[in-house]
Motif scaffolding. Sequence first.
Motif: not given
Lengths: 482, 482
Positions: A174, A176, A178-181, A194-195, A198, A205-206, A457-458, A460-461, B164, B193-194, B447, B449, B453, B456, B460
């Motif tokens: 991300m 900053d 951070a690893v979004f795992d 469900d990030l 996104l 871009t995110l 959203v842009k 914010a992240l 979904r 973005f979706d 998690d 992270v 998110l 955030r 937003a």
Amino acid sequence: MTNSDEFLLAASEILGPKGLTRDTAAMAPWLTDWRGRFTGRALALASPADTGEVSQLVQLCAQHCVPIVPQGGNSGMSGGATPDENGNAVLLSLRRMNAIRELDTGDMTATCEAGVILQTLQEAAADERLRFPLTLGGKGSATIGGLISTNAGGTQVLRHGSMRAQVLGLEAVMPDGAVFDALTPLKKDNRGFDLKQLLIGSEGTLGIVTAATLRLLPEIGERTVCWAGCETIAQARDLLVHCERELGDLMEGFEVMPAHSLAAVLDHLPDARNPLGTKHPWNALIEWVVPRSAETGLAAKVEAVLESALDAGLLTDAAIAANETQADSFWLLRDTIAPAERAIGPAMQHDISVPPAQMARFIEDAVPQVEARFPGTTAVAFGHLGDGNVHFHVLAPKGAAAGLWERTEGKTISMFVHDLVTRWHGSISAEHGIGQMKRDELARLGDPVALALMRRVKNALDPQGLFNPGKLVPVAPGAGSD
Amino acid sequence: MTNSDEFLLAASEILGPKGLTRDTAAMAPWLTDWRGRFTGRALALASPADTGEVSQLVQLCAQHCVPIVPQGGNSGMSGGATPDENGNAVLLSLRRMNAIRELDTGDMTATCEAGVILQTLQEAAADERLRFPLTLGGKGSATIGGLISTNAGGTQVLRHGSMRAQVLGLEAVMPDGAVFDALTPLKKDNRGFDLKQLLIGSEGTLGIVTAATLRLLPEIGERTVCWAGCETIAQARDLLVHCERELGDLMEGFEVMPAHSLAAVLDHLPDARNPLGTKHPWNALIEWVVPRSAETGLAAKVEAVLESALDAGLLTDAAIAANETQADSFWLLRDTIAPAERAIGPAMQHDISVPPAQMARFIEDAVPQVEARFPGTTAVAFGHLGDGNVHFHVLAPKGAAAGLWERTEGKTISMFVHDLVTRWHGSISAEHGIGQMKRDELARLGDPVALALMRRVKNALDPQGLFNPGKLVPVAPGAGSD
């Protein structure tokens, strides 16, 4: 030391000698998109070896306010992986991160790093009698990270969905650092937003996709490929509906091409021949597939479907490929449309979708309108009729000056086509994404509520706006273009 | 006038007499979740007639800082649609918005308002010889809006995916009252973005789903339902893999239940019988389906698959339902597990997933651990083995005081189960969502992270925090519970 010297020194400490270069010759191939439409400059080319290095580099970029342009195989269609001309961004190649971390034959999943090339994954799956159910022309260079970042499509979306449908889990860095795992083979997981959805299709871009867990399927048992001639695109659409109703569960692809495209391909490929011998206004290429252990006899079923279609007046003539070689030769005709057209001269290309049931009427409406409005042009629609998605190309009048024509009349033509598509409630980007090429068109034609949400959203992240600046996210009205 | 009087007056002007009530009796049924776990209070019950009224009401709420709790059929499993005890929120029912705006047989899509009941949609599709490929026990009350907001699962996810995967387009009212109109039958659309993916499964915390365009499929031609007896859950898992390899494309559901659950069901349903006559430690219920016009002979194929499974030692005995009545009776056994268990006494219920290939080992590990750690309890796992998702219920010791037991020992048991699931890299909510029930467990085990998110994104899109407060989004550390 300037800020940029300090940054480069620290970056080279993170990445080592193999991971960072400023060499002009080494950088050059990656600073122009493969269609040659966009060229940019970069502070350096970073090639991290693992996710940890990506994370450290991103943190360093955040400290020094250095923008990052992530790049996979550099085979995108919208300039999304090409930096701008400022030269202040780091071009971040994911190509060194090319390990298939795990191929789980029990769960039928593969966990791949972002730089794994599509064809490599396809081959690794085949070795285990499995397959990865997404393919496209650029499979020899397109990477998993790029395919996810652009939510790529291809010729099997009809049955298997686009890249989004193949992704079970995701790992991303991300803004900053951070690893979004969220790498996981879980089939069901409703723990909050469900990030990963996104991040898929957000074109870097995110977040920067560094790895993914992808679903695999059992290998193919048998395939049957057929070529059908139709009088009109409406007839081809009726044929599609017929095939969906009769044998839809096994249909993997339904592509169309007009006579103009087939003729261009036959001119371009000296050894190729028209599968039907005679010329038809429209051609459909249809593929059916049965999984490995299912019973055989697919060809007989396809034959029955085609016969009933002939009886119903849904096609004029049809041929079933007699063997794999012939099947491949049918597909080669389809896959050669783009290069065959490029050999003719300049063209404006549009990747559009409309509600599937209306695609035939759209083509019948749009082609004559475009050709009347821009005399000398030829409008050609081909591709994924089964998905309600065609590539709508407008070929320049004979003798048009390549380069100049695209920048002047071409631009007007694209706006005209996008206006038409918007009136038909369609999309100006069905599968190629927005990148830098369509960003301003998205801003012009997109729903203001959706655009405002994207910006929010842009922000914010990625509050510093360092991730792939100038791509995808439409600039707010009054904020000017960057 | 107080703020709340002013608000109510303005709200009644927007919604009219049918759209707003403060009547205690009218509100009562909707202030407790259907499992009776959560009860709240509300300022009023709002029932808007259309999206415009929702938008106006949301704007009014934003002006007056009134929280909104959206609700569909009030059949959620995690208390996500029940307001808290403050009584300062408006309970927003979408049930009046129950029109199927369009059912397009050409594109095979249905555009439904949020309040359409699942069964109503299924029946409307059937009238057109189509079907909506998602179903679950609460189909008579669950609404499309609720199913989307919770990304509901059910018994057909194996083949068709969860909610979904059914959503092509979405309409939602955002926290500032703006209408996000992404209703579309487009199959492919990569315009940025979706955002709809972010709204799906967000449980009304980011936007209020008011309508959706859903995909439909051709009606079923033939189905074959079978019951198999297995010695171990590992054997049942091997049977699943065998069926996936041999006839996976047609397999629609693969459910398992242990002997304990079947015995409870047979006690609960006086007229029911065990399909196999003899008792087996594990039972599998498997359904195969062919689309309408495909060839017949499914039962013969299923028989062959079961025979080869028997030869391979993957099952002990199996029965194929001889007709639709018998097929329904097999499914009734499966669908009665929950009420049969409730008749026995209190239980802590967990909706969990682990990597599908590890589910058998997880159950073998977890059941004895839980029973040893909490003497007198009985741990039972049943459900969607094909999705790597089971309902893991821990039944109270005999004589445990209902209510008290759940709040004391039950809570400890749930934390123990969730810890186990987390060690197995699983999910503490596979298909039921987070709601208020699992919010703190998500904060404890999620998690960091991902949690950061989520906060955030929530801030937003809903900076006032008025959309379904206290649900899903884990509270930041140190911020206390609200």
